[in-house]
Design a protein around this motif. Structure first.
Motif, PDB file in Angstrom:
ATOM      1  N   SER A  40       0.836  -1.203   0.000  1.00  0.00           N
ATOM      2  CA  SER A  40       0.000   0.000   0.000  1.00  0.00           C
ATOM      3  C   SER A  40       0.870   1.252   0.000  1.00  0.00           C
ATOM      4  O   SER A  40       0.573   2.233  -0.691  1.00  0.00           O
ATOM      5  N   ALA A  41       1.947   1.212   0.777  1.00  0.00           N
ATOM      6  CA  ALA A  41       2.855   2.359   0.832  1.00  0.00           C
ATOM      7  C   ALA A  41       3.470   2.644  -0.528  1.00  0.00           C
ATOM      8  O   ALA A  41       3.805   3.795  -0.837  1.00  0.00           O
ATOM      9  N   ALA A  42       3.602   1.584  -1.351  1.00  0.00           N
ATOM     10  CA  ALA A  42       4.155   1.756  -2.690  1.00  0.00           C
ATOM     11  C   ALA A  42       3.090   2.153  -3.712  1.00  0.00           C
ATOM     12  O   ALA A  42       3.399   2.335  -4.887  1.00  0.00           O
ATOM     13  N   GLY A  43       1.828   2.282  -3.262  1.00  0.00           N
ATOM     14  CA  GLY A  43       0.772   2.740  -4.154  1.00  0.00           C
ATOM     15  C   GLY A  43      -0.193   1.677  -4.625  1.00  0.00           C
ATOM     16  O   GLY A  43      -1.001   1.936  -5.517  1.00  0.00           O
ATOM     17  N   ASP A  44      -0.150   0.488  -4.037  1.00  0.00           N
ATOM     18  CA  ASP A  44      -1.016  -0.605  -4.479  1.00  0.00           C
ATOM     19  C   ASP A  44      -2.388  -0.478  -3.814  1.00  0.00           C
ATOM     20  O   ASP A  44      -2.575  -0.862  -2.668  1.00  0.00           O
ATOM     21  N   ARG A  45      -3.355   0.050  -4.539  1.00  0.00           N
ATOM     22  CA  ARG A  45      -4.692   0.226  -3.991  1.00  0.00           C
ATOM     23  C   ARG A  45      -5.367  -1.113  -3.710  1.00  0.00           C
ATOM     24  O   ARG A  45      -6.152  -1.235  -2.762  1.00  0.00           O
ATOM     25  N   LEU A  82      -8.614   6.555   5.246  1.00  0.00           N
ATOM     26  CA  LEU A  82      -7.912   7.464   4.347  1.00  0.00           C
ATOM     27  C   LEU A  82      -6.581   7.895   4.948  1.00  0.00           C
ATOM     28  O   LEU A  82      -5.557   7.939   4.257  1.00  0.00           O
ATOM     29  N   ARG A  83      -6.578   8.186   6.235  1.00  0.00           N
ATOM     30  CA  ARG A  83      -5.327   8.577   6.890  1.00  0.00           C
ATOM     31  C   ARG A  83      -4.342   7.412   6.915  1.00  0.00           C
ATOM     32  O   ARG A  83      -3.124   7.616   6.782  1.00  0.00           O
ATOM     33  N   ALA A  84      -4.855   6.197   7.113  1.00  0.00           N
ATOM     34  CA  ALA A  84      -3.973   5.026   7.101  1.00  0.00           C
ATOM     35  C   ALA A  84      -3.322   4.863   5.729  1.00  0.00           C
ATOM     36  O   ALA A  84      -2.128   4.547   5.622  1.00  0.00           O
ATOM     37  N   TRP A  85      -4.091   5.060   4.659  1.00  0.00           N
ATOM     38  CA  TRP A  85      -3.540   4.991   3.309  1.00  0.00           C
ATOM     39  C   TRP A  85      -2.459   6.051   3.110  1.00  0.00           C
ATOM     40  O   TRP A  85      -1.362   5.764   2.613  1.00  0.00           O
ATOM     41  N   GLN A  86      -2.751   7.274   3.534  1.00  0.00           N
ATOM     42  CA  GLN A  86      -1.806   8.367   3.345  1.00  0.00           C
ATOM     43  C   GLN A  86      -0.532   8.184   4.171  1.00  0.00           C
ATOM     44  O   GLN A  86       0.537   8.640   3.781  1.00  0.00           O
ATOM     45  N   ALA A  87      -0.671   7.511   5.317  1.00  0.00           N
ATOM     46  CA  ALA A  87       0.478   7.337   6.213  1.00  0.00           C
ATOM     47  C   ALA A  87       1.090   5.947   6.115  1.00  0.00           C
ATOM     48  O   ALA A  87       1.926   5.585   6.946  1.00  0.00           O
ATOM     49  N   ALA A  88       0.690   5.181   5.114  1.00  0.00           N
ATOM     50  CA  ALA A  88       1.178   3.797   5.008  1.00  0.00           C
ATOM     51  C   ALA A  88       2.696   3.727   4.957  1.00  0.00           C
ATOM     52  O   ALA A  88       3.311   2.803   5.508  1.00  0.00           O
ATOM     53  N   GLY A  89       3.318   4.696   4.319  1.00  0.00           N
ATOM     54  CA  GLY A  89       4.771   4.680   4.214  1.00  0.00           C
ATOM     55  C   GLY A  89       5.466   4.904   5.536  1.00  0.00           C
ATOM     56  O   GLY A  89       6.651   4.564   5.684  1.00  0.00           O
ATOM     57  N   ARG A  95       7.082  -1.765  15.483  1.00  0.00           N
ATOM     58  CA  ARG A  95       6.569  -1.035  16.642  1.00  0.00           C
ATOM     59  C   ARG A  95       5.125  -1.386  16.977  1.00  0.00           C
ATOM     60  O   ARG A  95       4.712  -1.241  18.130  1.00  0.00           O
ATOM     61  N   ALA A  96       4.359  -1.834  15.999  1.00  0.00           N
ATOM     62  CA  ALA A  96       2.951  -2.159  16.255  1.00  0.00           C
ATOM     63  C   ALA A  96       2.405  -3.027  15.134  1.00  0.00           C
ATOM     64  O   ALA A  96       2.947  -3.032  14.025  1.00  0.00           O
ATOM     65  N   GLN A  97       1.341  -3.757  15.438  1.00  0.00           N
ATOM     66  CA  GLN A  97       0.621  -4.485  14.410  1.00  0.00           C
ATOM     67  C   GLN A  97      -0.228  -3.509  13.605  1.00  0.00           C
ATOM     68  O   GLN A  97      -0.584  -2.434  14.091  1.00  0.00           O
ATOM     69  N   VAL A  98      -0.563  -3.907  12.395  1.00  0.00           N
ATOM     70  CA  VAL A  98      -1.396  -3.042  11.554  1.00  0.00           C
ATOM     71  C   VAL A  98      -2.726  -2.754  12.231  1.00  0.00           C
ATOM     72  O   VAL A  98      -3.209  -1.614  12.237  1.00  0.00           O
ATOM     73  N   THR A  99      -3.335  -3.788  12.840  1.00  0.00           N
ATOM     74  CA  THR A  99      -4.630  -3.583  13.488  1.00  0.00           C
ATOM     75  C   THR A  99      -4.520  -2.598  14.646  1.00  0.00           C
ATOM     76  O   THR A  99      -5.379  -1.731  14.813  1.00  0.00           O
ATOM     77  N   THR A 100      -3.488  -2.732  15.453  1.00  0.00           N
ATOM     78  CA  THR A 100      -3.304  -1.812  16.580  1.00  0.00           C
ATOM     79  C   THR A 100      -3.160  -0.384  16.078  1.00  0.00           C
ATOM     80  O   THR A 100      -3.775   0.550  16.602  1.00  0.00           O
ATOM     81  N   TRP A 101      -2.350  -0.213  15.053  1.00  0.00           N
ATOM     82  CA  TRP A 101      -2.088   1.107  14.474  1.00  0.00           C
ATOM     83  C   TRP A 101      -3.373   1.703  13.893  1.00  0.00           C
ATOM     84  O   TRP A 101      -3.704   2.862  14.145  1.00  0.00           O
ATOM     85  N   LEU A 102      -4.134   0.892  13.158  1.00  0.00           N
ATOM     86  CA  LEU A 102      -5.364   1.377  12.538  1.00  0.00           C
ATOM     87  C   LEU A 102      -6.417   1.706  13.589  1.00  0.00           C
ATOM     88  O   LEU A 102      -7.070   2.760  13.534  1.00  0.00           O
ATOM     89  N   HIS A 103      -6.586   0.826  14.560  1.00  0.00           N
ATOM     90  CA  HIS A 103      -7.608   1.065  15.578  1.00  0.00           C
ATOM     91  C   HIS A 103      -7.268   2.285  16.428  1.00  0.00           C
ATOM     92  O   HIS A 103      -8.176   2.981  16.904  1.00  0.00           O
TER      93      HIS A 103
END
Length: 207
Positions: A40-45, A82-89, A95-103
């Protein structure tokens, strides 16, 4: 009825480099959250769409438990994605799991909104009213409805972080460590939030 959350309208991003592109849809469906975030950070929607499919419903439920209003909860969940997409990079899997970070993004947005709106004391009632009820007779259903209304009114009076702690620990079934990580507090602090929430609920619900 399952909660459906559409992929937010994402800003344009660069194409995924060939060396970092998944082989196909199957690769994305079976990939880890960390790999999907990296793509996603590389642009893969499409990779991010899989993340939304996996975790969007819970993100919406958490927002709903804190806000109590389905429309507001959907707005918060969409904004969080949307913020998660923008901050994916900037996501760091060490430091954290994706779920923890997103929640955590969802909760921060939801709590901020409860502080801004004037109708915060009513939060929670709509969310609890949407919970499924077991089949029962008319008398039992009336008692259950009265109890739900009392609980909704009591939960609505809790501070937003206490409502969030209850939602994560009891409704979403997260472990103490997971719930504490989402709230960005220690497990001891989480226990304090839950203890204060239970005490306040007991006082409010005791005749």
């Amino acid at each position: 009825m399952p909660i459906l959350l559409a992929l937010p309208r994402l800003p344009l991003a660069a194409a995924v480099p060939a060396t970092d592109r998944p082989a196909g849809l199957m690769a994305r469906e079976t990939a880890s959250d960390a790999d999907l975030m990296r793509w996603s950070a590389a642009g893969d929607r499409a990779a991010f769409a899989v993340l939304v499919e996996r975790h969007g419903e819970r993100a919406l439920r958490i927002a709903l438990r804190v806000l109590g209003d389905p429309a507001e909860a959907e707005e918060v969940a969409q904004e969080a994605l949307l913020r998660a997409w923008q901050a994916a990079g900037r996501f760091d899997p060490s430091r954290a799991q994706v779920t923890t970070w997103l929640h955590r993004i969802v909760l921060n947005l939801a709590i901020d909104r409860t502080r801004r709106r004037a109708s915060a004391p009513q939060a929670g009632e709509a969310a609890l009213a949407a919970l499924p009820d077991p089949a029962s007779g008319p008398e039992a259903a009336a008692v259950e409805a009265e109890e739900r209304a009392a609980l909704a009114a009591a939960l609505a009076q809790l501070p937003a972080r206490q409502r969030a702690a209850i939602a994560l620990a009891y409704e979403e079934g997260l472990s103490g460590a997971e719930a504490a990580a989402v709230l960005d507090v220690s497990e001891r602090a989480l226990e304090g939030l839950l203890r204060r929430a239970r005490l306040m609920l007991r006082r409010l619900l005791t005749p």
